[in-house]
Structure formats: C-alpha cells, structure tokens
Design a protein around this motif. Structure first.
Motif, PDB file in Angstrom:
ATOM      1  N   MET A   1      33.252  33.036  60.366  1.00 35.14           N
ATOM      2  CA  MET A   1      32.726  32.445  59.139  1.00 35.14           C
ATOM      3  C   MET A   1      33.182  33.297  57.949  1.00 35.14           C
ATOM      4  O   MET A   1      32.965  34.503  57.931  1.00 35.14           O
ATOM      5  N   GLU A   2      33.801  32.672  56.969  1.00 31.80           N
ATOM      6  CA  GLU A   2      34.353  33.394  55.839  1.00 31.80           C
ATOM      7  C   GLU A   2      33.358  33.431  54.672  1.00 31.80           C
ATOM      8  O   GLU A   2      32.501  32.550  54.534  1.00 31.80           O
ATOM      9  N   LEU A   3      33.514  34.462  53.830  1.00 33.52           N
ATOM     10  CA  LEU A   3      32.651  34.565  52.654  1.00 33.52           C
ATOM     11  C   LEU A   3      32.799  33.337  51.758  1.00 33.52           C
ATOM     12  O   LEU A   3      31.815  32.861  51.177  1.00 33.52           O
ATOM     13  N   GLN A   7      29.869  30.902  50.378  1.00 34.56           N
ATOM     14  CA  GLN A   7      29.664  30.567  48.966  1.00 34.56           C
ATOM     15  C   GLN A   7      29.524  29.057  48.791  1.00 34.56           C
ATOM     16  O   GLN A   7      28.666  28.586  48.037  1.00 34.56           O
ATOM     17  N   TYR A   8      30.383  28.301  49.492  1.00 35.11           N
ATOM     18  CA  TYR A   8      30.272  26.845  49.439  1.00 35.11           C
ATOM     19  C   TYR A   8      28.910  26.396  49.957  1.00 35.11           C
ATOM     20  O   TYR A   8      28.242  25.537  49.361  1.00 35.11           O
ATOM     21  N   GLN A  35      34.442  21.893  54.934  1.00 31.72           N
ATOM     22  CA  GLN A  35      34.062  23.291  55.130  1.00 31.72           C
ATOM     23  C   GLN A  35      32.646  23.423  55.685  1.00 31.72           C
ATOM     24  O   GLN A  35      32.365  24.307  56.499  1.00 31.72           O
ATOM     25  N   ILE A  36      31.748  22.548  55.256  1.00 34.01           N
ATOM     26  CA  ILE A  36      30.384  22.576  55.799  1.00 34.01           C
ATOM     27  C   ILE A  36      30.411  22.197  57.277  1.00 34.01           C
ATOM     28  O   ILE A  36      29.700  22.797  58.101  1.00 34.01           O
ATOM     29  N   ARG A  37      31.249  21.218  57.638  1.00 34.47           N
ATOM     30  CA  ARG A  37      31.364  20.841  59.059  1.00 34.47           C
ATOM     31  C   ARG A  37      31.913  21.994  59.892  1.00 34.47           C
ATOM     32  O   ARG A  37      31.493  22.196  61.039  1.00 34.47           O
ATOM     33  N   VAL A  38      32.850  22.759  59.335  1.00 37.48           N
ATOM     34  CA  VAL A  38      33.387  23.922  60.049  1.00 37.48           C
ATOM     35  C   VAL A  38      32.266  24.921  60.352  1.00 37.48           C
ATOM     36  O   VAL A  38      32.170  25.451  61.471  1.00 37.48           O
ATOM     37  N   ILE A  39      31.405  25.181  59.367  1.00 40.08           N
ATOM     38  CA  ILE A  39      30.282  26.119  59.583  1.00 40.08           C
ATOM     39  C   ILE A  39      29.329  25.557  60.627  1.00 40.08           C
ATOM     40  O   ILE A  39      28.868  26.267  61.523  1.00 40.08           O
ATOM     41  N   GLU A  40      29.016  24.250  60.522  1.00 38.96           N
ATOM     42  CA  GLU A  40      28.094  23.634  61.483  1.00 38.96           C
ATOM     43  C   GLU A  40      28.660  23.671  62.900  1.00 38.96           C
ATOM     44  O   GLU A  40      27.909  23.905  63.860  1.00 38.96           O
ATOM     45  N   ASP A  41      29.968  23.480  63.023  1.00 43.65           N
ATOM     46  CA  ASP A  41      30.588  23.580  64.347  1.00 43.65           C
ATOM     47  C   ASP A  41      30.468  24.997  64.897  1.00 43.65           C
ATOM     48  O   ASP A  41      30.253  25.198  66.097  1.00 43.65           O
ATOM     49  N   LEU A  64      20.020  30.074  57.735  1.00 48.32           N
ATOM     50  CA  LEU A  64      21.336  30.585  57.343  1.00 48.32           C
ATOM     51  C   LEU A  64      21.357  30.931  55.847  1.00 48.32           C
ATOM     52  O   LEU A  64      21.982  31.924  55.460  1.00 48.32           O
ATOM     53  N   GLU A  65      20.679  30.136  55.037  1.00 46.33           N
ATOM     54  CA  GLU A  65      20.633  30.424  53.602  1.00 46.33           C
ATOM     55  C   GLU A  65      20.022  31.798  53.359  1.00 46.33           C
ATOM     56  O   GLU A  65      20.531  32.584  52.555  1.00 46.33           O
ATOM     57  N   ARG A  66      18.928  32.100  54.056  1.00 47.26           N
ATOM     58  CA  ARG A  66      18.267  33.394  53.872  1.00 47.26           C
ATOM     59  C   ARG A  66      19.192  34.546  54.214  1.00 47.26           C
ATOM     60  O   ARG A  66      19.302  35.521  53.454  1.00 47.26           O
ATOM     61  N   TYR A  67      19.902  34.423  55.328  1.00 49.49           N
ATOM     62  CA  TYR A  67      20.787  35.512  55.741  1.00 49.49           C
ATOM     63  C   TYR A  67      22.062  35.557  54.894  1.00 49.49           C
ATOM     64  O   TYR A  67      22.598  36.642  54.639  1.00 49.49           O
TER      65      TYR A  67
END
Length: 299
Positions: A1-3, A7-8, A35-41, A64-67
C-alpha cells in the motif's frame, strides 16, 4: 500500500463523494475508484459502501482511516525531528488558546519569543474547542482550563488564578479592598457572552453561591470590557492578574471573598513530536505566568 493511495483514501473519507474527492486530488474519478479498489483488494474487505449516490465508510474503512491518519502524523513527526537537527529555529508553532483575556495576555511573551526565534512562525488561534483541535492535529499545543487526565495527551498544569471585581475609580465600591459574593447582587456588569469559558466559570460559581448577576453589555474582547469599565458603563469580573495590563485606565480591582478559581494547563498529543522551538515556547510560557504570579522579573 503506497502513501499516495492512502492520501486518496483519506480524501475520500473526508469528502464521502468520489467526484468531489477526485476533483480536490486533481485526478479523474475513474482513477480514484481504481485506486480504492486496489486498497480494498489488498485488505480483503470493502472500505466504502456505495448506496445510490451516497458513499459511506464501512467499519473496516473507519479502522483504516484511524491508522492512516496516524501514519501521516508520524511522518510529520519524522520530518520535524529531522528538521530540528539543522537547528535553524525555523518551522511553525500552532497554539490554540482560550479566547478573550488569555490570547491578549500572551502578547509580551510572543514579542520576546520572536526575538529569540525570528524564523519560527507562531500562530495563536483563539478557540472554545481546544481539545479537538489538538486531537485532530489542527494545532500543536493547547492552552486552556485544566481537564481530567486523558491518556491521549501530555498535560502540564502551569497556572492557578483567582478572579476579582473591576470597577471605575469613582464607583461606590472603589475604595473597598474585599467584598463578599452577595455584594455583587444588583451591580451592572459588562461580561463575556455565554459560551466563553470565562463566562461559564463565573455562571457556575454564581449558582454555587446561590446568586444571580446582572449583565448590561457583553463582548468577547478583554480590551473592550475594560474600556467599558473605564467609561463607567459597568463593572466586570475577570482574572485578578489582568489589572497589570490596564493600570492606566483609572480602574480599581477588588478582591472577592471565595472567588472563582481558574486552573490552566498546557496539553499536546502524547504521540506528537514537538520541535525545539515548540518545547522552548512551552517553557517560556510557564516561566511567563510564574513571574506574573510571584512578581519576579524574567531572566
């Protein structure tokens, strides 16, 4: 997971609208969705529910938002710590303080601090919501009324003060050294509006004393209140040390027996890196109020 992906993700958490979030990020909506789908995957669960035109965070999204927020806080801490190594005394200190008299009284401290740290930008932000500004990282340091211990914060008590009655030099009580709470009944007062911490403290104290006060004018500025007292519009109840700033106005201060007491503290997030300039500012602030209490001259 990239920074960049985080940010997105955080922008979408804030906007809860793909088009708005994409616009603010300067990317296309399909790119954001991809990009959101990549994170969810990667995490294996949905982070957002799409209900018609509405976007809401799932429980996993909230976690995930908290972390993710913590990741960026720690990254900021690292940048500040590295910048401190150069000892250029640069950077920015964001300070939230109680509105009214407290921000006014910091002026001499700010002048002296600027002479020592001329390259450090200091922002003093009056606020009645200091705690949340500190917790949300909107400011670095909070200066407000003492609170119950909070595990999320470093809390430093630095000052306790009483309140006095301030009257025009020709007021019928001007020659009194001390009055009882009952003497306040019927005195026309100029005060801060309800909602200001200083006013709430006075109102709570009045209830404890089983008395009511009569306000004829309200303003959120300490300078305005003392100008009104000078003009004989009314008296005011304010922290006892404030008379140091208004000696030339022909105003008398009268001690109130069993007066309200205000305890002040500095606080900042327990995981917040404080720069050399910020730590020095806190030390100077403690010394500044200590000297006001003892009458000593700062070194």
């Amino acid at each position: 997971m990239e920074l960049r992906q985080l940010q997105y993700f955080l922008m979408l958490c804030n906007e809860l609208h793909f088009s708005e979030a994409a616009f603010k990020l300067g990317i296309s909506q399909p790119t954001l969705s991809q990009q959101i789908r990549v994170i969810e995957d990667e995490v294996g669960v949905p982070l957002f529910d799409r209900i018609g035109k509405k976007t809401v965070k799932t429980e996993a999204g909230a976690i995930l938002e908290r972390y993710a927020l913590e990741v960026f806080r720690q990254l900021d801490n690292a940048k500040e710590a590295i910048a401190d190594l150069t000892d250029l005394h640069a950077g920015n200190i964001r300070l939230a303080v109680l509105p009214s008299d407290l921000d006014y009284r910091l002026t001499p401290l700010l002048v002296d601090f600027h002479k020592e740290f001329p390259n450090t930008k200091v922002q003093v932000i009056p606020s009645i919501d200091i705690l949340n500004k500190v917790l949300n990282n909107e400011v670095d340091i909070g200066v407000g009324l003492a609170m119950n211990p909070d595990s999320r914060l470093h809390q430093i008590h630095f000052y306790t003060e009483t309140y006095s009655l301030y009257v025009h030099k020709d007021h019928e009580l001007a020659n009194r050294k001390i009055i009882s709470p009952k003497d306040l009944i019927g005195i026309p007062l100029v005060m801060y509006p309800k909602g200001f911490y200083g006013r709430e403290l006075i109102d709570t104290w009045c209830k404890e004393q089983e008395l009511s006060i009569k306000t004829i004018m309200e303003t959120g500025s300490a300078t305005s209140l003392f100008q009104l007292v000078k003009e004989g519009i009314g008296a005011t109840i304010q922290p006892s040390q404030l008379i140091d700033s208004f000696q030339s106005l022909g105003i008398r201060t009268i001690q109130i027996k069993g007066s309200p007491i205000r305890k002040l503290e500095l606080f900042y997030r327990d995981n917040k890196y404080l720069s050399l300039a910020a730590r020095t500012f806190m030390e100077r602030l403690e010394m500044f109020f200590h000297h006001r209490t003892t009458g000593e001259k700062p070194n």
